[in-house]
Write a protein that holds these residues in place. Sequence first.
Motif, PDB file in Angstrom:
ATOM      1  N   GLU A  24       5.511  -1.275   6.822  1.00 36.20           N
ATOM      2  CA  GLU A  24       4.744  -0.818   6.373  1.00 36.20           C
ATOM      3  C   GLU A  24       5.906  -0.072   5.504  1.00 36.20           C
ATOM      4  O   GLU A  24       5.112   0.820   4.316  1.00 36.20           O
ATOM      5  N   GLU A  28       4.852   1.600   1.849  1.00 35.72           N
ATOM      6  CA  GLU A  28       4.502   2.501   1.022  1.00 35.72           C
ATOM      7  C   GLU A  28       5.342   3.101  -0.173  1.00 35.72           C
ATOM      8  O   GLU A  28       4.942   3.732  -1.146  1.00 35.72           O
ATOM      9  N   LYS A 164      12.960   4.455   7.727  1.00 40.68           N
ATOM     10  CA  LYS A 164      12.551   4.600   5.630  1.00 40.68           C
ATOM     11  C   LYS A 164      13.996   5.469   4.987  1.00 40.68           C
ATOM     12  O   LYS A 164      14.114   4.514   3.837  1.00 40.68           O
TER      13      LYS A 164
END
Length: 186
Positions: A24, A28, A164
Amino acid sequence: MIALIVGTNRPGSNTRKVARHVEEIYAELKVPLRVLDLAQLPPEIYSPASYAEKPEAFRPFADAVLQSAGLVVVTPEYNGSFPGALKYFIDMLKFPESFQKRPVCFVGLAAGVWGALRPVEQLQQVFAYRNAHVYPERVFLPRIGDTLDAAGRLKDAQLLQRLKAQAEGFVDFVERLQGIKLRDMS
Ligand SMILES: Cc1cc2nc3c(=O)[nH]c(=O)nc-3n(C[C@H](O)[C@H](O)[C@H](O)COP(=O)(O)O)c2cc1C
């Protein structure tokens, strides 16, 4: 394309759940990612004959590694190391070009408090031996049983943030080393 290796073949693994978060995050960032889940390996690969001749059904896995601009390995800790299935997968890949000068980054998860520090460091040794470009920022996810909720999602925002930050840094690292743009800027 980045290839993400799900480092166990255990059905329903927490590794696959963590890998879904990583998928994911790359989505993004608009970076193409291909998941190589060891649970999906063709059973024929485990035949001893595979050392000499790889089954045709293994080709998409081997080719994805060769075509990738970089690799993300998500590994659990099994008996103080990474899973045997992951070592076997590595041993089945084309030598030496699968890892030679290929950027690689690691995420580890474990039931224990060290969060797969051991398996990740052991993998770093293997990939360094194989002349990969090892990305130095690792992410460790300890006490994974408590860290994932019933839906298999990470409960801790700080850990998610670390994944991230690692992905952003790794994409930069790959782009610089390979002289390519991975991100879709459109
Ligand atoms: C064969 C096996 C060995 C394991 N050995 C360890 C270990 O040495 N240290 C640890 O912290 N957790 C260990 N665990 C627990 C895993 O880290 C835990 O199950 C975690 O969910 C990651 O594995 P999974 O992706 O298979 O779910 C082991 C699990 C299995 C299945």
